[in-house]
Design a protein around this motif. Structure first.
Motif, PDB file in Angstrom:
ATOM      1  N   SER A 153       8.598 -61.413  24.484  1.00  0.00           N
ATOM      2  CA  SER A 153       9.295 -60.018  25.019  1.00  0.00           C
ATOM      3  C   SER A 153      10.530 -59.815  23.174  1.00  0.00           C
ATOM      4  O   SER A 153      10.708 -61.011  23.257  1.00  0.00           O
ATOM      5  N   HIS A 202      -4.440 -64.027  23.079  1.00  0.00           N
ATOM      6  CA  HIS A 202      -4.595 -62.426  24.469  1.00  0.00           C
ATOM      7  C   HIS A 202      -2.519 -63.327  24.350  1.00  0.00           C
ATOM      8  O   HIS A 202      -2.034 -63.629  24.599  1.00  0.00           O
ATOM      9  N   GLY A 203      -2.088 -62.072  25.406  1.00  0.00           N
ATOM     10  CA  GLY A 203      -0.384 -61.885  26.067  1.00  0.00           C
ATOM     11  C   GLY A 203      -0.228 -63.102  26.497  1.00  0.00           C
ATOM     12  O   GLY A 203       0.953 -63.517  26.410  1.00  0.00           O
ATOM     13  N   ALA A 219       4.139 -66.218  24.071  1.00  0.00           N
ATOM     14  CA  ALA A 219       3.872 -64.500  24.022  1.00  0.00           C
ATOM     15  C   ALA A 219       5.529 -64.046  24.557  1.00  0.00           C
ATOM     16  O   ALA A 219       5.632 -64.054  25.534  1.00  0.00           O
ATOM     17  N   HIS A 259      -0.296 -57.891  19.381  1.00  0.00           N
ATOM     18  CA  HIS A 259      -0.270 -59.650  18.939  1.00  0.00           C
ATOM     19  C   HIS A 259      -0.721 -59.826  17.739  1.00  0.00           C
ATOM     20  O   HIS A 259      -1.171 -60.896  17.729  1.00  0.00           O
ATOM     21  N   THR A 315       2.693 -54.772  16.704  1.00  0.00           N
ATOM     22  CA  THR A 315       0.936 -53.884  17.421  1.00  0.00           C
ATOM     23  C   THR A 315       0.635 -52.339  16.452  1.00  0.00           C
ATOM     24  O   THR A 315       1.644 -52.166  15.906  1.00  0.00           O
TER      25      THR A 315
END
Length: 282
Positions: A119, A278-279, A117, A239, A140
């Motif tokens: 940024s 999940h991040g 994941a 996500h 998001t």
């Protein structure tokens, strides 16, 4: 990385992501915040868990005997995942990140699949691209929930340890590897919701969707609807890739906002669907 490095890594991570979030804050997004004591404790416990399950997957970079960057990664059968990667603010761009990321990625070089994941940091995105990861933009979904538009959720129940075996099989089909020991960390952070027929599951804490996996989109919509029905004043679904537009449809019907935020990096695989990752645990 050793256990003694974990507190320093947590501080570097908090500093780096707070600075990044502050520099890239969207007008509609909440103001960036430092990690709470509870979040710091959870981050530390999760990272120490990686050192136990995957001792060769986490690395630190030192300068003059001081930790200045780190990367934590883990293997789950056919997939390697990058959990976290950060360099101390002010030292980015000096080659530290590339070295520590290469060390962590080597732990999964022999595996056919990879996930991370990302940024919006352009330096990190270039490194991921150079490492062979294709970058998929994410959305998001956030805001107050209009429950009148939610799909029925009568075929769901609370899950537990007895559900983990079939959940891992579903993860194998969707991403190439189970969550295995990571379920314990996910359970500690919230509620597990599963379908009665064992076709999907989701982790939620009433404010954020942590992870959702399903056999098909109808099941996924049912699970997300159940999470939204149990939401507090506001809810967030991070996500979401374009392969999971079903989640956008549910959120828009519930009058939630949609914003672009971050990327899913993938190697050797298409975006999993129906799946909201999940991040850190992917």
């Amino acid at each position: 990385m050793t256990e003694a490095d974990v507190p320093t890594a947590e501080r570097i991570s908090d500093d780096a992501f707070f600075a990044l979030d502050t520099a890239n804050q969207l007008p509609s997004a909440p103001a960036p915040r430092r990690r709470s004591p509870e979040h710091r404790a959870a981050w530390t416990a999760r990272t120490r868990g990686f050192l136990g399950s995957d001792p060769g997957g986490s690395w630190v970079a030192e300068r003059d005997g001081e930790v200045v960057g780190f990367a934590t990664g883990f293997r789950r059968e056919e997939v390697w995942c990058l959990a976290t990667f950060a360099v101390r603010p002010g030292l980015q761009g000096a080659g530290i990140g590339a070295q520590v990321l290469d060390a962590a990625a080597a732990y999964g070089d022999h595996l056919p699949r990879g996930m991370l994941a990302a940024s919006v940091d352009p330096r990190a995105l270039r490194r991921y691209h150079q490492a062979g990861f294709r970058l998929h933009p994410q959305l998001t979904l956030r805001g107050a929930v209009d429950r009148s538009a939610l799909p029925a959720a009568s075929d769901v129940r609370d899950g537990g340890p007895g559900d983990l075996a079939w959940m891992d099989e579903l993860d194998r089909a969707l991403r190439g590897g189970p969550h295995g020991p990571d379920h314990e960390r996910l359970l500690a952070a919230g509620r597990l919701v599963v379908t009665v027929d064992r076709s999907g599951y989701a982790y939620t804490n009433g404010a954020v969707l942590a992870l959702l996996a399903a056999r098909d989109e109808d099941v996924a919509r049912t699970l997300l609807g159940a999470c939204l029905a149990d939401a507090g004043e506001r809810y967030e679904v991070p996500h979401v890739t374009s392969a999971n537009y079903w989640a956008v449809e549910v959120a828009l019907a519930a009058r939630m906002d949609v914003v672009a935020q971050g990327f899913l990096g993938l190697r050797g695989m298409a975006p999993p669907a129906p799946y909201v990752h999940h991040g850190a645990l992917l």
